[in-house]
Design an enzyme around this catalytic site. Structure first.
Site, short mmCIF file in Angstrom:
data_model
loop_
_atom_site.label_atom_id
_atom_site.label_comp_id
_atom_site.label_asym_id
_atom_site.label_seq_id
_atom_site.Cartn_x
_atom_site.Cartn_y
_atom_site.Cartn_z
N SER A 131 48.52 46.62 47.50
CA SER A 131 48.31 46.07 46.17
C SER A 131 48.17 44.57 46.27
CB SER A 131 49.50 46.41 45.26
OG SER A 131 49.46 45.61 44.09
N TYR B 58 58.87 46.28 43.24
CA TYR B 58 57.52 46.76 43.57
C TYR B 58 56.82 45.79 44.52
CZ TYR B 58 52.63 48.08 42.82
OH TYR B 58 51.32 48.43 43.00
#
Ligand SMILES: [Zn+2]
Length: 699
Positions: free
Chosen positions: A576, A589
């Site tokens: 990501s 995250y």
């Protein structure tokens, strides 16, 4: 298969009601599909059917006799109307005037297109003259196991007459072609009352005045052979059992160990896909006293050995004292010996104009007590090769039970394998796709990016194992992809990437399904959002479990397989933007994603010496089709940006440098690039697919 059905006769499936309104070509199609629906009648793609039909000539308006015959390629079980060639019978008869004799029979194939009726583009097959010259309106040519068992017996002529009397004749082995067509015609002229003929080492011809009569004769003759074997072949199969059968789970465990190693040893020229079969027919053979001597004789029916190679490789494994380590250690030499034997066969049999030797590796690997492994350029070919070898096993079982089984003479086998016409067919095949024969496992495979990736890889010819924890989505994705690309190309496994046992078992299933692994796309994910002071330990661990530990576990398993397979490997992580760029309120995250990216770098370093590449794709804000974006993450993000959830896509688009939305297909394209040979010289890289985000520029 013969084994399971030995007591059962073939059913007569002809339905007068159904056939009543049909034209002759429609009845031919109906009969063909009925015959092809049972593998005891003919093997996949084997055999052909025909009808001679009176039709109006489109040019002259005259009524002419037209041969409808199954064309080149295809399978009688699934053939449609366009699978038949149509040819003028008077022109086919006229060919006799230009036939120069058996040594020139191959040139007759070139004349067949000149006989085409009604501009039908379906190419006529090599068996066309066999149907044309049998002077009967309806002709079936089948490869039934029970008949080939007679045809491949040492005294096949005697057996044929013993079982069928004068009703069914016998012709010695002759390669299918123009000359055999003339032999059949001569036979029919000399035996006007015969209902068919057994072709030595090959199969059966039967005929009738109507489509129904031809069909019923075919069924009746095969049933008579089945019944005869039932009363005559009563001894133990293949001379009796000399080795134990392992339990099903142990058989699978051994196959999983052997398949990737064999695959690595035979995939230098082209990547191969495997198939495992431990059906009863196979187990009876691979535990019998006759395994080695019968396997060495090779297959008989030409259709069989074109798919299976002339003989299988019997793997050195003793099920009484199973030691797979020893077997694995011996495989390189066993495979090298097989290749050397094959090269010697080529050297002995080749003619001045023979095509160059093809892949010298075995297709069929028989493992005593375990089963049969087959390898071919794709899954369908590997599966069909296994089916054909089961046909061959049934034939050997029948023939060796009532007589002595004989394989085809080596030179005849070679002449068919390296037939110039067969070579021409191979040369016409389209170039393989860029990932043909490659095997990929995609975690999170039922979600947006995962499914788009599987789709992209399958478009390029890869076989894909979808791994996911969402059983419903997994089933839907598998159905969708198998409808699009064929069921041979896709499997699914339920895999929780945070469970060591689930990962190990999922990869094991993949090995058993396809025989190896080339590509791991580690994509399973989640996303959470919380200020650090509100981040619970459970939430922190959840992110680390899936995004760091989960990626470690699947990579470790893939690396183990890659190292056993010794054919390189390819890992693509879906990370990501947040693995590079900090983002507010998502520390768990972002940190887990950063760990994931650094894991990829470490693995790239470790894998390089074994040609294992590891790269990363960094998506950003792929909302469509994503399961991550359907849950509370979407609401949390919308809340963080103080907007409505519907405004998010536009928000992310406007935030990007290129002002574009990013879709699952965009990520899939980057993954395909990194998973393919196009990026063969890249490892340890990150490709951002985020429509431009200065914060995540790599440095
Ligand atoms: Zn045939």
């Amino acid at each position: 298969m013969l084994d399971k059905h030995q007591g059962a006769r073939l059913a007569n499936l002809w339905d007068d009601g159904k056939a009543a309104g049909m034209t002759e070509p429609e009845k031919l199609l109906y009969r063909s599909n009925l015959l092809g629906s049972d593998k005891r009648i003919t093997n996949y793609g084997g055999g052909n059917t025909s009808a001679k039909v009176m039709e109006k000539d489109p040019l002259t308006g005259e009524i002419v006799e037209v041969l409808w015959v199954k064309g080149s390629g295809g399978d009688v079980g699934t053939i449609k109307m366009d699978g038949f060639s149509t040819l003028y019978m008077d022109k086919l008869r006229a060919l006799k005037g230009i036939y120069r004799g058996v040594e020139f029979e191959d040139e007759m194939v070139g004349y067949l297109p000149h006989c085409t009726f009604n501009l039908n583009p379906r190419a006529a097959s090599i068996d066309t003259p066999l149907h044309a010259y049998v002077p009967k309106p309806h002709v079936d040519h089948m490869h039934p196991d029970a008949i080939i068992a007679i045809a491949a017996s040492k005294n096949s002529r005697e057996l044929t007459s013993k079982i069928f009397g004068d009703e069914i004749g016998w012709l010695p082995w002759k390669r299918p072609g123009y000359e055999l067509g003339l032999w059949l015609e001569k036979f029919c002229q000399e035996n006007p009352d015969a209902r068919g003929v057994v072709l030595e080492s090959h199969g059966l011809f039967t005929w009738g005045d109507t489509a129904k009569e031809a069909y019923e004769t075919t069924i009746e003759i095969i049933n008579r052979a089945i019944a005869w074997f039932e009363t005559e072949n009563t001894g133990p199969a293949f001379g009796g059992r000399s080795k134990p059968v392992l339990a099903a789970a142990d058989r699978a465990a051994i196959a999983k160990k052997l398949m990737p190693v064999i695959r690595g040893l035979i995939s230098a020229g082209e990547s191969k896909v495997g198939h495992f079969d431990d059906s009863q027919a196979v187990l009876d053979f691979v535990t019998s006293t006759s395994l080695e001597p019968l396997a060495a004789l090779g297959t008989s029916c030409p259709d069989h050995f074109l798919r299976t190679k002339i003989r299988p490789l019997v793997v050195d494994f003793d099920p009484a004292q199973p030691d797979v380590g020893n077997t694995l250690a011996g495989l390189p030499e066993a495979i090298a010996t097989y290749r050397a034997d094959y090269a010697a066969y080529d050297e002995r049999c080749k003619r001045a104009d023979s095509p160059a030797m093809r892949d010298p590796n075995a297709v069929v690997y028989l493992v005593p007590g375990v089963g049969m492994i087959t390898f071919a350029k794709d899954k369908a070919t590997a599966r069909i090769s296994a089916e054909f070898y089961v046909n061959a096993i049934n034939v050997m079982r029948g023939a060796s039970g009532v007589s002595t089984y004989v394989g085809l003479p080596e030179q005849e086998a070679f002449d068919i394998e390296y037939w110039l016409l067969e070579e021409a067919k191979l040369q016409r095949m389209p170039k393989p796709k860029s990932l043909a024969g490659r095997i990929a496992l995609v975690t999170g495979g039922a979600g947006g990016i995962g499914k788009a990736t599987a789709n992209r890889l399958m478009q390029e010819g890869a076989c894909v194992v979808l791994a996911d924890i969402d059983e419903t989505a997994l089933e839907a994705a598998q159905t969708e992809l198998s409808t699009r690309y064929g069921k041979d190309f896709v499997r699914s496994v339920n895999m929780n990437v945070t469970s060591e046992a689930a990962v190990e078992s999922g990869f094991g299933d993949a090995l058993l399904a396809f025989g190896g692994l080339d590509i791991l796309v580690s994509n399973a994910g989640l996303a959470t959002s919380a200020a650090v002071e509100d981040t619970t330990l459970a939430l922190w661990n959840k992110n680390m479990d899936i995004l760091a530990t989960g990626y470690f576990l699947v990579s470790r398993e893939a690396f183990r397989i890659f190292r056993n397979q010794k054919a390189g490997g390819n890992v693509v992580f879906v990370a990501s933007k947040n693995g590079l760029a900090a983002s507010p309120g998502a520390s768990a995250y972002c940190t887990a994603k950063a760990a994931e990216i650094h894991l990829a770098r470490c693995l790239a370093l470790e894998g390089a010496s074994a040609q294992i590449r590891v790269n990363v794709v960094n998506p950003d804000a792929v909302l469509r089709g994503s399961k991550i974006w359907t849950g509370e993450w979407k609401e949390q993000r919308a809340a963080a940006y103080k907007m409505d959830v519907d405004e998010l896509e536009a928000h992310y688009r406007e935030r990007s440098m290129l002002k574009l939305s990013v879709f699952p297909e965009d990520i899939a394209e980057a993954i395909y690039f990194l998973a393919s040979d196009m990026s063969a010289k890249s490892t340890g890289n990150i490709v951002n697919v985020d429509a431009g985000n200065a914060q995540s520029f790599t440095r």
